[in-house]
Design an enzyme around this catalytic site. Structure first.
Site, PDB file in Angstrom:
ATOM      1  N   LYS A  97       0.833  -1.199   0.000  1.00  0.00           N
ATOM      2  CA  LYS A  97       0.000   0.000   0.000  1.00  0.00           C
ATOM      3  C   LYS A  97       0.869   1.251   0.000  1.00  0.00           C
ATOM      4  O   LYS A  97       1.797   1.376   0.800  1.00  0.00           O
ATOM      5  CB  LYS A  97      -0.913   0.033   1.232  1.00  0.00           C
ATOM      6  CG  LYS A  97      -1.832   1.257   1.284  1.00  0.00           C
ATOM      7  CD  LYS A  97      -2.765   1.196   2.482  1.00  0.00           C
ATOM      8  CE  LYS A  97      -2.128   1.673   3.761  1.00  0.00           C
ATOM      9  NZ  LYS A  97      -1.910   3.156   3.783  1.00  0.00           N
ATOM     10  N   ASP A 101      -3.604   4.200  -1.864  1.00  0.00           N
ATOM     11  CA  ASP A 101      -4.498   4.652  -0.794  1.00  0.00           C
ATOM     12  C   ASP A 101      -4.434   6.175  -0.664  1.00  0.00           C
ATOM     13  O   ASP A 101      -3.866   6.705   0.287  1.00  0.00           O
ATOM     14  CB  ASP A 101      -4.091   3.972   0.511  1.00  0.00           C
ATOM     15  CG  ASP A 101      -4.999   4.346   1.673  1.00  0.00           C
ATOM     16  OD1 ASP A 101      -6.169   4.704   1.428  1.00  0.00           O
ATOM     17  OD2 ASP A 101      -4.528   4.279   2.834  1.00  0.00           O
ATOM     18  N   LYS A 117      -7.366   8.060  -0.970  1.00  0.00           N
ATOM     19  CA  LYS A 117      -8.667   8.457  -0.422  1.00  0.00           C
ATOM     20  C   LYS A 117      -9.290   9.633  -1.181  1.00  0.00           C
ATOM     21  O   LYS A 117      -9.563  10.686  -0.621  1.00  0.00           O
ATOM     22  CB  LYS A 117      -8.545   8.779   1.068  1.00  0.00           C
ATOM     23  CG  LYS A 117      -8.049   7.608   1.917  1.00  0.00           C
ATOM     24  CD  LYS A 117      -7.967   7.976   3.384  1.00  0.00           C
ATOM     25  CE  LYS A 117      -7.496   6.806   4.227  1.00  0.00           C
ATOM     26  NZ  LYS A 117      -6.070   6.454   3.963  1.00  0.00           N
ATOM     27  N   HIS A 125     -11.611  12.274  -2.745  1.00  0.00           N
ATOM     28  CA  HIS A 125     -12.844  12.881  -2.221  1.00  0.00           C
ATOM     29  C   HIS A 125     -12.971  14.265  -2.860  1.00  0.00           C
ATOM     30  O   HIS A 125     -12.380  15.230  -2.405  1.00  0.00           O
ATOM     31  CB  HIS A 125     -12.749  13.005  -0.698  1.00  0.00           C
ATOM     32  CG  HIS A 125     -14.036  13.387  -0.042  1.00  0.00           C
ATOM     33  ND1 HIS A 125     -14.147  13.541   1.321  1.00  0.00           N
ATOM     34  CD2 HIS A 125     -15.272  13.646  -0.540  1.00  0.00           C
ATOM     35  CE1 HIS A 125     -15.382  13.879   1.634  1.00  0.00           C
ATOM     36  NE2 HIS A 125     -16.083  13.951   0.505  1.00  0.00           N
ATOM     37  N   ASP A 126     -13.740  14.331  -3.946  1.00  0.00           N
ATOM     38  CA  ASP A 126     -13.850  15.591  -4.693  1.00  0.00           C
ATOM     39  C   ASP A 126     -15.099  15.508  -5.565  1.00  0.00           C
ATOM     40  O   ASP A 126     -15.880  14.563  -5.452  1.00  0.00           O
ATOM     41  CB  ASP A 126     -12.582  15.807  -5.542  1.00  0.00           C
ATOM     42  CG  ASP A 126     -12.233  17.283  -5.702  1.00  0.00           C
ATOM     43  OD1 ASP A 126     -13.132  18.051  -6.099  1.00  0.00           O
ATOM     44  OD2 ASP A 126     -11.077  17.644  -5.448  1.00  0.00           O
ATOM     45  N   THR A 186      -9.838   4.706  11.357  1.00  0.00           N
ATOM     46  CA  THR A 186      -9.622   3.891  12.548  1.00  0.00           C
ATOM     47  C   THR A 186      -8.973   4.632  13.715  1.00  0.00           C
ATOM     48  O   THR A 186      -8.896   4.081  14.815  1.00  0.00           O
ATOM     49  CB  THR A 186      -8.784   2.643  12.219  1.00  0.00           C
ATOM     50  OG1 THR A 186      -7.587   3.042  11.561  1.00  0.00           O
ATOM     51  CG2 THR A 186      -9.559   1.692  11.333  1.00  0.00           C
ATOM     52  N   ARG A 202      -3.021  -5.076  14.839  1.00  0.00           N
ATOM     53  CA  ARG A 202      -1.896  -5.063  15.765  1.00  0.00           C
ATOM     54  C   ARG A 202      -1.666  -6.456  16.325  1.00  0.00           C
ATOM     55  O   ARG A 202      -2.619  -7.203  16.547  1.00  0.00           O
ATOM     56  CB  ARG A 202      -2.153  -4.077  16.921  1.00  0.00           C
ATOM     57  CG  ARG A 202      -2.161  -2.606  16.499  1.00  0.00           C
ATOM     58  CD  ARG A 202      -0.784  -2.157  16.076  1.00  0.00           C
ATOM     59  NE  ARG A 202      -0.721  -0.743  15.725  1.00  0.00           N
ATOM     60  CZ  ARG A 202      -0.910  -0.261  14.509  1.00  0.00           C
ATOM     61  NH1 ARG A 202      -1.213  -1.075  13.515  1.00  0.00           N
ATOM     62  NH2 ARG A 202      -0.802   1.042  14.268  1.00  0.00           N
ATOM     63  N   ARG A 249       3.069  -0.399  10.536  1.00  0.00           N
ATOM     64  CA  ARG A 249       4.140  -0.313  11.520  1.00  0.00           C
ATOM     65  C   ARG A 249       4.499  -1.614  12.226  1.00  0.00           C
ATOM     66  O   ARG A 249       5.688  -1.855  12.489  1.00  0.00           O
ATOM     67  CB  ARG A 249       3.802   0.788  12.540  1.00  0.00           C
ATOM     68  CG  ARG A 249       4.050   2.183  11.990  1.00  0.00           C
ATOM     69  CD  ARG A 249       3.437   3.276  12.842  1.00  0.00           C
ATOM     70  NE  ARG A 249       1.982   3.318  12.683  1.00  0.00           N
ATOM     71  CZ  ARG A 249       1.210   4.283  13.153  1.00  0.00           C
ATOM     72  NH1 ARG A 249       1.747   5.270  13.842  1.00  0.00           N
ATOM     73  NH2 ARG A 249      -0.092   4.268  12.946  1.00  0.00           N
TER      74      ARG A 249
END
Length: 241
Positions: free
Chosen positions: A37, A64, A66, A68-69, A124, A186, A216
């Protein structure tokens, strides 16, 4: 429901700031996972060449950004993303069904009607209190996530990006074939960092997640390959009778 091998369902987030760092991770993990990603930080700094890096690794690209328009702008952005080799692309469900349909139109016009277009529901990092304060809402986050998933389906999306905590409700409401990509993964006893709604890999798979996004916990590990194998083993344990 995604029945592919865990490798094809694991997306490693290249949440780094430079091409060299991304190149090192792709070199280490390119044969281990099905997807990488690329998000706004790395793409803004390095641009299309980091997408080429992923393409050459043999893994698939999850871009990724995102989107938005207005619909016309989103349609053009998706067309450009597909031209760079993206196999999965994010948009914000809150852009509404007209905007989302424009993205699907772009995929069809590009000859890639099966492109995986997923709409982001509730980020999240948001706690229930912060979400409700931000959106002047009194309903549970789960209910809002399901409502946004319905918008995504109306907008001809393949599925959504959603926390595993909302995952079971989304699957119940929209069916097992509606794709859910789950971030906020996680390992047990790991730090949550800036995420608040997190689960383990095995729990996400048991709850019906189609793809897991792990950043991470893998890329910041002392041994990213060993940690990747741990995640894959946990995913496998959830699908093995």
């Amino acid at each position: 429901m995604n029945t592919s091998a865990p490798k094809e369902r694991l997306i490693v987030a290249l949440d780094v700031e430079s091409f060299d760092d991304a190149s090192s991770l792709v070199g280490l993990l390119g044969g281990e996972v099905g997807w990488f990603k690329i998000g706004p930080v790395l793409f803004t700094r390095e641009g299309p060449r980091v997408c080429e890096l992923v393409a050459k690794s043999g893994a698939r690209l999850f871009l990724d950004l995102k989107f938005h328009d207005i619909p016309n702008t989103v349609q053009g952005a998706v067309k450009s993303a597909l031209a760079m080799g993206a196999g999965m692309i994010t948009l914000h469900a809150s852009g509404g069904p007209t905007m989302l349909c424009a993205a699907r139109t772009a995929a069809e016009q590009a000859g890639k009607p099966d492109a995986i277009l997923v709409a982001v529901t509730v980020l999240t990092h948001l706690s229930a209190a912060e979400f409700n304060a931000t959106f002047a809402s009194t309903r549970p986050v789960e209910e809002s996530a399901v409502a946004l998933a319905r918008v995504a389906r109306e907008g001809k999306m393949s599925g959504v990006v959603a926390s595993a905590l909302e995952l079971p409700a989304i699957k119940r409401a929209l069916g097992s074939d509606f794709v859910v990509v789950t971030p906020g993964i996680r390992l047990p006893d790991a730090k949550k960092d800036d995420q608040t709604r997190v689960v383990t890999p095995e729990q996400a798979i048991r709850d019906g997640a189609d793809y897991l996004v792990v950043g991470r916990p893998i890329i910041a590990a002392a041994d990213p390959v060993a940690t990747c194998h741990d995640v894959l083993a946990r995913m496998q344990s959830a699908v093995t009778p």
